[in-house]
Design an enzyme around this catalytic site. Structure first.
Site, PDB file in Angstrom:
ATOM      1  CB  ALA A  63       4.083  -1.249 -10.535  1.00  0.00           C
ATOM      2  CD  GLU A  64       2.722   0.092  -3.462  1.00  0.00           C
ATOM      3  OE1 GLU A  64       1.990   0.178  -2.472  1.00  0.00           O
ATOM      4  OE2 GLU A  64       3.571  -0.787  -3.614  1.00  0.00           O
ATOM      5  CB  THR A  65       3.011   5.662  -8.516  1.00  0.00           C
ATOM      6  OG1 THR A  65       4.125   5.762  -7.621  1.00  0.00           O
ATOM      7  CG2 THR A  65       2.417   7.039  -8.749  1.00  0.00           C
TER       8      THR A  65
END
Length: 145
Positions: A63-65
């Protein structure tokens, strides 16, 4: 993982994930990126918790990527995004195959951007819903990537 696909909407952003980067170690591949939709995949194998299920933290990394990449597409090169908050709701477990994350902007302003990332399994069942909020920092003229 390599740089953007040849059809990248914003070619001036050269995102690369060398082998020592977490995204590469986890097998994350960004398959499509445009300001309003960033898509990537991650294998379950190698990213499991001790009970054999996809690790919730792996969902967070995917998700953060994707969210950080989307945020960069909205601010670069004048503003650089920095993660401020990540929340993940885990709906079901994934046991094998690939999970796919689709990131879309919820709100993008001058200083704050918020993105939703929906992660699904190979059967298109929702595994996780994540929300990433980034703050945009001004980049001094002439500063490097």
């Amino acid at each position: 993982m390599t740089s953007a696909p040849e059809s990248a909407a914003v070619p001036e952003i050269d995102v690369q994930y060398p082998d020592e980067q977490l995204a590469a170690r986890m097998g994350i591949e960004i398959t499509s990126w445009e300001p309003d939709r960033v898509v990537g995949t991650m294998p379950v194998t190698g990213n499991r918790q001790p009970f054999g299920l996809l690790h919730g933290g792996a969902n967070g990394v995917l998700a953060e990527t994707l969210g950080s990449t989307a945020a960069a597409l909205h601010g670069w090169p004048e503003r650089a995004p920095v993660g401020l908050e990540l929340s993940c709701t885990h709906h079901r477990s994934a046991l094998d195959g690939l999970v796919t994350g689709v990131c879309t902007p919820l709100s993008v302003g001058r200083t704050i951007g918020t993105f939703e990332i929906v992660i699904t399994d190979d059967e298109d069942r929702r595994v996780c819903t994540a929300k990433l909020t980034c703050v945009y920092r001004s980049r001094p003229p002439g500063s490097g990537g």
